[in-house]
Design an enzyme around this catalytic site. Structure first.
Site, PDB file in Angstrom:
ATOM      1  N   GLU A   7       0.790  -1.228   0.000  1.00 50.02           N
ATOM      2  CA  GLU A   7       0.000   0.000   0.000  1.00 50.02           C
ATOM      3  C   GLU A   7       0.822   1.277   0.000  1.00 50.02           C
ATOM      4  OE1 GLU A   7       0.829  -2.041   2.585  1.00 50.02           O
ATOM      5  OE2 GLU A   7      -1.064  -2.071   3.690  1.00 50.02           O
ATOM      6  N   ASP A  80      -0.609  -4.603   4.670  1.00 44.12           N
ATOM      7  CA  ASP A  80      -0.356  -4.758   6.106  1.00 44.12           C
ATOM      8  C   ASP A  80      -1.199  -5.864   6.750  1.00 44.12           C
ATOM      9  OD1 ASP A  80       1.525  -2.798   6.065  1.00 44.12           O
ATOM     10  OD2 ASP A  80       0.216  -1.216   6.833  1.00 44.12           O
ATOM     11  N   ASP A  82      -3.488  -6.535   8.936  1.00 43.21           N
ATOM     12  CA  ASP A  82      -4.666  -6.290   9.768  1.00 43.21           C
ATOM     13  C   ASP A  82      -5.885  -6.108   8.871  1.00 43.21           C
ATOM     14  OD1 ASP A  82      -4.319  -3.745   8.749  1.00 43.21           O
ATOM     15  OD2 ASP A  82      -3.609  -2.888  10.635  1.00 43.21           O
ATOM     16  N   GLU A  84      -7.593  -3.553   7.759  1.00 43.14           N
ATOM     17  CA  GLU A  84      -7.518  -2.571   6.675  1.00 43.14           C
ATOM     18  C   GLU A  84      -6.637  -3.111   5.544  1.00 43.14           C
ATOM     19  OE1 GLU A  84      -9.483   0.101   6.567  1.00 43.14           O
ATOM     20  OE2 GLU A  84     -10.233  -0.407   8.570  1.00 43.14           O
ATOM     21  N   TYR A 291       5.530  -4.662  12.900  1.00 44.82           N
ATOM     22  CA  TYR A 291       4.321  -3.885  12.619  1.00 44.82           C
ATOM     23  C   TYR A 291       3.884  -3.103  13.858  1.00 44.82           C
ATOM     24  CZ  TYR A 291      -0.134  -2.748  10.408  1.00 44.82           C
ATOM     25  OH  TYR A 291      -1.200  -2.090   9.854  1.00 44.82           O
ATOM     26  N   ARG A 293       1.057  -1.481  14.535  1.00 43.16           N
ATOM     27  CA  ARG A 293      -0.326  -1.512  15.031  1.00 43.16           C
ATOM     28  C   ARG A 293      -0.573  -2.887  15.632  1.00 43.16           C
ATOM     29  NH1 ARG A 293      -1.278   0.734   9.886  1.00 43.16           N
ATOM     30  NH2 ARG A 293      -1.355   3.003  10.023  1.00 43.16           N
ATOM     31  N   HIS A 338       0.797 -10.573  15.582  1.00 47.39           N
ATOM     32  CA  HIS A 338       0.971 -11.484  16.709  1.00 47.39           C
ATOM     33  C   HIS A 338       2.026 -11.004  17.675  1.00 47.39           C
ATOM     34  CE1 HIS A 338      -1.412 -14.479  14.703  1.00 47.39           C
ATOM     35  NE2 HIS A 338      -0.690 -14.325  13.624  1.00 47.39           N
TER      36      HIS A 338
END
Ligand code: ZN
Ligand code: ZN
Length: 687
Positions: A7, A80, A82, A84, A291, A293, A338
């Site tokens: 993205e 990513d 998640d 989104e 990551y 988030r 995770h």
């Protein structure tokens, strides 16, 4: 040849660096499809069917992806990890019309090892994760689309409201009212400085605090009692009643999650959650951290192993606990990140700037912020696998009493106490000292029954304090505790309620604006159940359950929609219009004044401060009958550090962010994000 779709262009650049010539990498530049801008885009009658359309300006990148995908053997969707990210991959799949070259790959750090591993283990799009994104998007769209017109009619044109934002504003409003209602109480604390009778040691002095009078806890509420006690203490004899020593071990903090990382950003650097997340994103996309988030404190086994080796080699085996430390928390969503936020490699702290081909920053400011945040993440992570810090804690209890020659007690026996802590092994503190608590002075070695001399008694008048306003750190902590926040929502939520002028910052803490108060009271009065903290937490849990495949997204929407839509119509028809409180300036409106002098007695307007969509301004209390307005100049009481003539005033940038400027603008160009100190001459570039 293979194609990898991500993205962001920064992420694409990092991948290109180590993937070699068999891969092309293309960036979607964020989401490519969303609900339409011009209409609600949700078919309520038809099971809330959403209408995702190609976003404005994304036609070109979609065309490019289509063209490239035809030339390659495989297409890897590497957005990513998640909901989104999963949705973006799913939308790419939709526009490419699901050819069978398509595979989804997921990695939590942008390193060669992690990406190679992901390419070896591709999977299909996770429909549950995509559904969770749809559920979240549709829910927020319904709330926004239905509440806004209601607020326009009942409060003011141009307002909008969201589900999570509303309860966040509610927290700030309720805290403000708690503070206003708080009744402060006087109380006294009494300290005595005593000294060992027969000691010549330099530190034979120490301070004890009164904790008991007779058998009662020392609670002194007024000056008269404080004076009586002080006078008795001045004539008393002092002796050591008891000395207690114990060893205290303090374990390191768990590694960062999004919540704890953004809180530390506020406390340590004074950054907004938005800034910390922006910098963390650059570090993640540059391949330096996992990551950012995440709500998990788990650590990959191999990372623990490497860290333990690193600690043993660089700090010695006494800094290495016998077994690894595990920080077990389960992510709310099993399919998402995770792991905790941690550095991908431990050696990078030492050659941060020399990392070959590495550039992720457009300005020195970002570069130095990135370095600061990286070092903090690095230290917090390595420290989390280090040995405990060990302290010797000493408590000395001292009695003060007066006995005459006939051994008759003249007054109550007083008990006073001193506590001290000395660090005898630093352990993880060697690395992570940023948030070190203040340590109490070293206490002298004293014996039970030892006599002490009094040096002075120090009574201190205190007042109970109201609870503090929320700052970004305590707000995030509370949102997490109440189950309202998620790694992807803390920063955007806090940003949105400021941009909408529902809350503002004063000395880094939040207070509601008059609009915020009006909208909050209107929504809470009319939709009491839907903007409960518990219900909001329950809805967030439901979105997680969709991702885990436990419930259907349409059921989650229905649970909100049925009571919400039921209320909407009656609120529309029956709720009274809300008046936004204004602040009186105590001056007559100049336009009204002129008209009155000319004979119009109805013109009695006075000047008030209103909060508009673009901040505060001055207008007439008779608005809309009288349209007089003027700019509100909020002075800080500081003289402009550049021209030394103008006043430093509070202004708002085009994006709605508060900054400090000179009252002599445009003649003087002084501008700064930070409130200047006297003598500062730094000027920021503000657009
Ligand atoms: Zn007027
Ligand atoms: Zn100036």
């Amino acid at each position: 040849m293979n194609l990898i779709i991500v993205e962001s262009p920064t992420k694409a650049r990092t991948l290109t660096r180590f993937l070699g010539t068999k891969f092309m990498v293309e960036a979607t530049m964020g989401h490519i499809m969303d609900l339409p801008k011009s209409k609600i885009g949700v078919d309520i009658e038809n099971n809330f069917k959403p209408e995702y359309v190609v976003m404005e300006g994304k036609e070109k990148v979609i065309k490019e992806i289509k063209k490239l995908s035809e030339k390659v053997d495989k297409v890897f969707l590497a957005t990513d990890p998640d909901r989104e990210g999963e949705a973006i991959s799913s939308h790419v799949k939709d526009v490419l019309q699901s050819n069978n070259k398509l595979k989804r790959i997921v990695f939590h750090e942008i390193t060669k090892e992690a990406v190679d591993e992901a390419i070896k283990n591709p999977r299909d799009i996770d429909v549950n994760l995509v559904d969770a994104q749809i559920g979240r998007r549709v829910l927020d769209r319904l709330v926004g689309y239905k509440l806004s017109p209601l607020l326009w009619r009942k409060v003011r044109r141009g307002l909008s409201a969201g589900r999570v934002q509303t309860v966040t504003v509610r927290l700030i409003v309720e805290r403000e009212r708690e503070i206003l209602a708080f009744k402060t109480d006087e109380y006294w604390e009494i300290f005595a400085t005593v000294k060992q009778l027969n000691s010549s040691a330099v530190n034979s002095k120490f301070i004890v605090q009164l904790i008991k009078i007779g058998d009662q806890k020392a609670e002194i509420k007024d000056q008269k009692t404080a004076e009586t006690v002080t006078n008795e203490l001045k004539t008393a004899s002092y002796a050591v009643l008891d000395v207690k020593k114990r060893e205290v071990r303090k374990n390191p903090y768990p590694p960062f999650t999004t919540s704890t990382m953004t809180q530390a950003g506020v406390r340590i650097f004074g950054w907004s959650a938005k800034k910390t997340m922006m910098i963390a994103q650059r570090l993640y996309e540059g391949g330096l951290i996992t990551y950012h988030r995440t709500d998990s404190t788990n650590i990959a086994a191999v990372a623990i192993q490497n860290t333990r080796e690193f600690i043993g080699k660089n700090y010695g085996n006494n800094y290495l606990p016998p077994t690894p430390r595990f920080y077990k928390t389960k992510s709310k969503v099993a399919q998402e990140a995770h792991e905790a936020v941690r550095p991908t490699k431990l050696d990078t702290i030492f050659n941060f700037h020399r990392k070959a081909g590495y550039s992720f920053s457009i300005s020195n400011e970002v570069e130095s912020s990135a370095k600061k945040l990286y070092e903090l993440i690095w230290k917090r992570f390595v420290a989390c696998q280090m040995a405990a810090a060990v302290y010797d804690e000493t408590t000395i209890d001292v009695t003060a009493e007066q006995v005459n020659s006939l051994t008759v007690k003249l007054f109550n026996r007083y008990l006073l106490r001193a506590s001290g802590q000395i660090m005898k092994f630093d352990g993880w503190r060697k690395l992570y000292q940023t948030e070190i608590e203040t340590e109490i002075e070293k206490l002298p070695e004293v014996q039970k029954d030892e006599q002490l001399t009094l040096i002075k008694v120090d009574p201190q008048q205190k007042f109970t304090q109201p609870p503090a306003r929320y700052n970004e750190a305590s707000l995030i902590k509370t949102l997490e505790k109440l189950g309202i926040g998620r790694p992807s929502t803390y920063a955007p939520t806090i940003n949105t309620i400021q941009i909408r002028n529902y809350v503002e910052k004063e000395d880094r803490a939040f207070k509601p604006t008059n609009i915020g108060l009006a909208v909050n009271d209107f929504l809470i009065a009319n939709f009491p159940d839907l903007f409960e903290y518990k219900f909001t937490a329950h809805m967030e849990d439901n979105l997680d359950k969709i991702a885990n495949g436990e419930i259907k997204w349409t059921d989650v929407i229905l649970e909100f929609w049925n009571p919400f839509s039921g209320k909407l119509a009656s609120v529309q028809d029956n709720a009274a219009r809300v008046k936004i409180e204004t602040e009186k300036l105590g001056k007559a409106c100049p336009e009204c004044n002129e008209a009155r002098l000319a004979g119009d007695e109805s013109r009695q307007g006075e000047l008030v401060i209103r909060t508009g969509r673009f901040g505060k301004f001055i207008s007439c209390s008779r608005f809309p009958d009288c349209k007089y307005t003027e700019k509100l100049v909020e002075k800080t009481g500081i003289v402009c550090p550049v021209c030394k003539q103008g006043d430093v005033i509070i202004k708002k940038s085009k994006k709605g962010r508060k900054f400090y400027g000179c009252s002599r603008y445009p003649e003087c160009k002084f501008a700064s994000w930070q409130k200047p100190n006297k003598g500062d001459i730094k000027t920021d570039n503000i657009s």
